[in-house]
Design an enzyme around this catalytic site. Structure first.
Site, PDB file in Angstrom:
ATOM      1  N   GLY A 130      11.032  -0.587  -4.628  1.00  0.00           N
ATOM      2  CA  GLY A 130      10.274  -0.673  -3.371  1.00  0.00           C
ATOM      3  C   GLY A 130       9.736   0.684  -2.960  1.00  0.00           C
ATOM      4  N   TYR A 131       8.710   1.128  -3.664  1.00  0.00           N
ATOM      5  CA  TYR A 131       8.070   2.405  -3.333  1.00  0.00           C
ATOM      6  C   TYR A 131       6.727   2.155  -2.629  1.00  0.00           C
ATOM      7  CZ  TYR A 131      10.947   5.820  -6.018  1.00  0.00           C
ATOM      8  OH  TYR A 131      11.929   6.655  -6.475  1.00  0.00           O
ATOM      9  N   SER A 132       5.771   1.519  -3.358  1.00  0.00           N
ATOM     10  CA  SER A 132       4.382   1.446  -2.874  1.00  0.00           C
ATOM     11  C   SER A 132       4.256   0.567  -1.632  1.00  0.00           C
ATOM     12  CB  SER A 132       3.479   0.873  -3.962  1.00  0.00           C
ATOM     13  OG  SER A 132       3.618   1.619  -5.139  1.00  0.00           O
ATOM     14  N   GLU A 247      10.384   7.360 -14.937  1.00  0.00           N
ATOM     15  CA  GLU A 247       9.511   6.190 -15.049  1.00  0.00           C
ATOM     16  C   GLU A 247       8.311   6.492 -15.948  1.00  0.00           C
ATOM     17  OE1 GLU A 247       7.989   4.857 -11.262  1.00  0.00           O
ATOM     18  OE2 GLU A 247       6.766   3.291 -12.160  1.00  0.00           O
ATOM     19  N   SER A 387      -1.407   6.850 -10.971  1.00  0.00           N
ATOM     20  CA  SER A 387      -2.700   6.675 -11.659  1.00  0.00           C
ATOM     21  C   SER A 387      -3.037   7.904 -12.524  1.00  0.00           C
ATOM     22  CB  SER A 387      -3.814   6.447 -10.632  1.00  0.00           C
ATOM     23  OG  SER A 387      -4.093   7.657  -9.967  1.00  0.00           O
TER      24      SER A 387
HETATM   25  C1  FAD Z   1       0.969  -3.898 -12.497  1.00  0.00           C
HETATM   26  C2  FAD Z   1       1.506  -2.996 -11.418  1.00  0.00           C
HETATM   27  C3  FAD Z   1       2.862  -2.940 -11.197  1.00  0.00           C
HETATM   28  C4  FAD Z   1       3.374  -2.144 -10.171  1.00  0.00           C
HETATM   29  N1  FAD Z   1       4.726  -2.177  -9.914  1.00  0.00           N
HETATM   30  C5  FAD Z   1       5.207  -1.479  -8.864  1.00  0.00           C
HETATM   31  C6  FAD Z   1       6.579  -1.599  -8.491  1.00  0.00           C
HETATM   32  O1  FAD Z   1       7.362  -2.339  -9.116  1.00  0.00           O
HETATM   33  N2  FAD Z   1       7.006  -0.911  -7.416  1.00  0.00           N
HETATM   34  C7  FAD Z   1       6.187  -0.094  -6.690  1.00  0.00           C
HETATM   35  O2  FAD Z   1       6.656   0.534  -5.746  1.00  0.00           O
HETATM   36  N3  FAD Z   1       4.879   0.037  -7.007  1.00  0.00           N
HETATM   37  C8  FAD Z   1       4.371  -0.643  -8.077  1.00  0.00           C
HETATM   38  N4  FAD Z   1       3.035  -0.547  -8.391  1.00  0.00           N
HETATM   39  C9  FAD Z   1       2.160   0.250  -7.533  1.00  0.00           C
HETATM   40  C10 FAD Z   1       1.625   1.520  -8.171  1.00  0.00           C
HETATM   41  O3  FAD Z   1       2.600   2.522  -8.223  1.00  0.00           O
HETATM   42  C11 FAD Z   1       0.394   1.946  -7.363  1.00  0.00           C
HETATM   43  O4  FAD Z   1      -0.596   0.955  -7.543  1.00  0.00           O
HETATM   44  C12 FAD Z   1      -0.146   3.283  -7.781  1.00  0.00           C
HETATM   45  O5  FAD Z   1       0.737   4.305  -7.411  1.00  0.00           O
HETATM   46  C13 FAD Z   1      -1.533   3.567  -7.161  1.00  0.00           C
HETATM   47  O6  FAD Z   1      -1.516   3.379  -5.793  1.00  0.00           O
HETATM   48  P1  FAD Z   1      -2.558   2.418  -5.043  1.00  0.00           P
HETATM   49  O7  FAD Z   1      -2.589   1.117  -5.739  1.00  0.00           O
HETATM   50  O8  FAD Z   1      -2.214   2.429  -3.596  1.00  0.00           O
HETATM   51  O9  FAD Z   1      -3.984   3.078  -5.254  1.00  0.00           O
HETATM   52  P2  FAD Z   1      -4.604   4.297  -4.435  1.00  0.00           P
HETATM   53  O10 FAD Z   1      -3.584   5.368  -4.265  1.00  0.00           O
HETATM   54  O11 FAD Z   1      -5.249   3.751  -3.208  1.00  0.00           O
HETATM   55  O12 FAD Z   1      -5.691   4.818  -5.446  1.00  0.00           O
HETATM   56  C14 FAD Z   1      -6.969   4.184  -5.588  1.00  0.00           C
HETATM   57  C15 FAD Z   1      -7.806   5.021  -6.536  1.00  0.00           C
HETATM   58  O13 FAD Z   1      -8.024   6.330  -5.980  1.00  0.00           O
HETATM   59  C16 FAD Z   1      -7.580   7.347  -6.889  1.00  0.00           C
HETATM   60  N5  FAD Z   1      -6.936   8.432  -6.146  1.00  0.00           N
HETATM   61  C17 FAD Z   1      -6.019   8.301  -5.149  1.00  0.00           C
HETATM   62  N6  FAD Z   1      -5.631   9.523  -4.725  1.00  0.00           N
HETATM   63  C18 FAD Z   1      -6.282  10.435  -5.489  1.00  0.00           C
HETATM   64  C19 FAD Z   1      -6.298  11.880  -5.550  1.00  0.00           C
HETATM   65  N7  FAD Z   1      -5.528  12.594  -4.735  1.00  0.00           N
HETATM   66  N8  FAD Z   1      -7.086  12.457  -6.456  1.00  0.00           N
HETATM   67  C20 FAD Z   1      -7.861  11.735  -7.304  1.00  0.00           C
HETATM   68  N9  FAD Z   1      -7.903  10.370  -7.292  1.00  0.00           N
HETATM   69  C21 FAD Z   1      -7.122   9.735  -6.403  1.00  0.00           C
HETATM   70  C22 FAD Z   1      -6.577   6.655  -7.793  1.00  0.00           C
HETATM   71  O14 FAD Z   1      -6.484   7.285  -9.042  1.00  0.00           O
HETATM   72  C23 FAD Z   1      -7.151   5.256  -7.907  1.00  0.00           C
HETATM   73  O15 FAD Z   1      -8.151   5.220  -8.902  1.00  0.00           O
HETATM   74  C24 FAD Z   1       2.503  -1.334  -9.395  1.00  0.00           C
HETATM   75  C25 FAD Z   1       1.130  -1.367  -9.648  1.00  0.00           C
HETATM   76  C26 FAD Z   1       0.625  -2.191 -10.621  1.00  0.00           C
HETATM   77  C27 FAD Z   1      -0.868  -2.219 -10.822  1.00  0.00           C
END
Ligand code: FAD
Length: 402
Positions: A130-132, A247, A387
């Site tokens: 439970g991070y995101s 991770e 990402s």
């Molecule tokens: C299949 C899947 C499984 C997952 N499982 C888990 C889980 O079990 N538990 C959990 O906690 N999370 C989970 N996640 C979440 C995952 O960790 C996040 O999706 C990820 O950290 C990106 O965050 P976001 O989706 O909020 O995108 P955002 O942070 O909103 O990013 C959107 C876009 O902007 C870019 N961006 C953002 N900030 C910057 C920056 N500073 N510089 C340059 N580019 C930037 C990103 O690269 C991306 O392209 C999962 C995600 C997926 C897709």
């Protein structure tokens, strides 16, 4: 005592052979056939395999012996994971064994170690991460799920998102905000939450691959005992970062992608265009050789990482970032090439074929549906676990001083 390198190589090879033998013997036939076709496993099927590894002590083999592991070297742990990948066995779900387990044995109380570690070693407990949150993914430290102390409990309110397998989980390790009035990294705590606690709602998210593995998790006045706080209150960011490095290294599933390269080779030989197997066409041959070279580079990077990381220490965030980028981009490149080989057969995504017992007419090779599913799912590989853009920034700052 001096041990000769060839002796170590021999031991590692014997260990690899033992793992291969175990996989061939112990994976239930129904599960094997589903894995071969890329079909979805039920939780009991997945659980049975992880429990078999747990009973052998292998699930947490890389943990120190003091905490229920076998004290494997990083090289042995990597060889284990690689052999499982090549044998096409079910996903080694990382949330317990790779993520929260090391946090608990490094930062947790004795009571937490006794209570939670044995369940992870044997896979009696399923965990989720439970991070995101909506609005806190890359900017994880901006998370807003709030935990307020009330006597012997924290009262948790807020929302998590993209929580993989929350619908199967018994427990969640969760980042919560315990102090909203300080610098954002300094007001976060790390809580262990029983998923059966009243006030928790899990809602499915169906992803691009049309399957349900992701969830939203809502917390409404969820009471979590104070003894479930790991380490110190407001120090959760330190534990969270320790876990993220573990991770990201785990994302480079080299064994599994050797297996996929094997599938690709089979299809390249079997698929003909104008009577000539694609394997003999220059464009595909070039791509195939490039993929091989990239996988070899990834393996070298992993070996380098293993050589520099001590048994109990976390990998460096920068090294982990490099592995995460290369591993995830290579996974996508292999699967994209596979889709190009499938050609028009790749246009039909037979999701019913991913269910056990389906015996309709398959379009294209028997593995098509499973590989299309994997291709779609792995679009997320450059997002989950941090990402690619964010990983590149970590390298730019840490390695290049930009
Ligand atoms: C299949 C899947 C499984 C997952 N499982 C888990 C889980 O079990 N538990 C959990 O906690 N999370 C989970 N996640 C979440 C995952 O960790 C996040 O999706 C990820 O950290 C990106 O965050 P976001 O989706 O909020 O995108 P955002 O942070 O909103 O990013 C959107 C876009 O902007 C870019 N961006 C953002 N900030 C910057 C920056 N500073 N510089 C340059 N580019 C930037 C990103 O690269 C991306 O392209 C999962 C995600 C997926 C897709």
């Amino acid at each position: 005592m001096f041990i000769h390198q060839s002796e170590l190589d021999h031991e590692l090879e014997a260990f690899r052979a033992e793992v291969r033998g175990f996989c061939a013997r112990e994976l239930a036939p129904q599960t094997r056939s589903k894995m071969d076709l890329g079909q979805h496993l039920t939780q009991p099927e997945h659980d049975a395999w992880l429990k078999a590894l747990g009973a052998k002590g292998w699930l947490a083999g890389k943990w120190p012996k003091d905490h229920g592991g076998l004290g494997w070297t990083p090289l042995q742990a990597a060889a284990f994971q690689e052999e499982l990948g090549k044998a096409g066995t079910p996903w080694l779900v990382p949330f317990g064994v790779t993520m929260v387990g090391p946090v608990i044995y490094t930062f947790g109380s004795d009571a937490q170690k006794q209570k939670y570690l044995p369940g992870i070693v044997r896979n009696d407990t399923w965990w989720c991460q439970g991070y995101s949150e909506p609005g806190a993914g890359s900017d994880l430290a901006g998370l807003r799920t709030r935990a307020v102390r009330d006597g012997d409990h924290y009262v948790v309110n807020g929302q998590k998102i993209w929580t993989t397998l929350a619908h199967w989980a018994d427990m969640m390790f969760c980042l919560v905000r315990t102090d909203p009035d300080v610098k954002k990294q300094e007001g976060i705590s790390f809580l262990l939450i029983d998923m059966k606690t009243p006030g928790i709602t899990v809602k499915p998210i169906v992803s691009i691959d049309l399957s349900h593995h992701l969830n939203e998790v809502f917390f409404e006045d969820v009471r979590v005992p104070v003894e479930n706080l790991v380490g110190e209150e407001n120090k959760g960011w330190t534990y969270a970062k320790f876990l993220l490095a573990h991770e990201r290294v785990g994302v480079a599933e080299v064994g599994k992608f050797r297996l996929y390269l094997g599938y690709l080779d089979d299809m390249l030989k079997q698929t003909r265009e104008a009577g000539v197997p694609l394997a003999e066409q220059p464009a595909f041959r070039t791509r195939r050789v490039e993929l091989d070279a990239q996988l070899a580079r990834l393996e070298a990077l992993l070996a380098d990482q293993h050589a520099t990381v001590g048994e109990n220490s976390a990998p460096s965030l920068m090294g982990a970032a490099a592995l995460k980028i290369r591993g995830s981009e290579l996974q996508q490149a292999i699967l994209e090439t596979t889709m190009d080989v499938l050609g028009r057969h790749g246009m039909a995504y037979q999701t019913d074929a991913l269910l056990a017992g389906w015996n309709g007419d398959r379009i294209g090779p028997s593995q098509s549906a499973g590989l299309i599913h994997e291709h779609l799912y792995r679009r997320a590989a450059t997002i989950y676990g941090g990402s690619s853009e964010v990983q590149r920034s970590i390298i730019a700052k840490g390695g290049l001083g930009l």
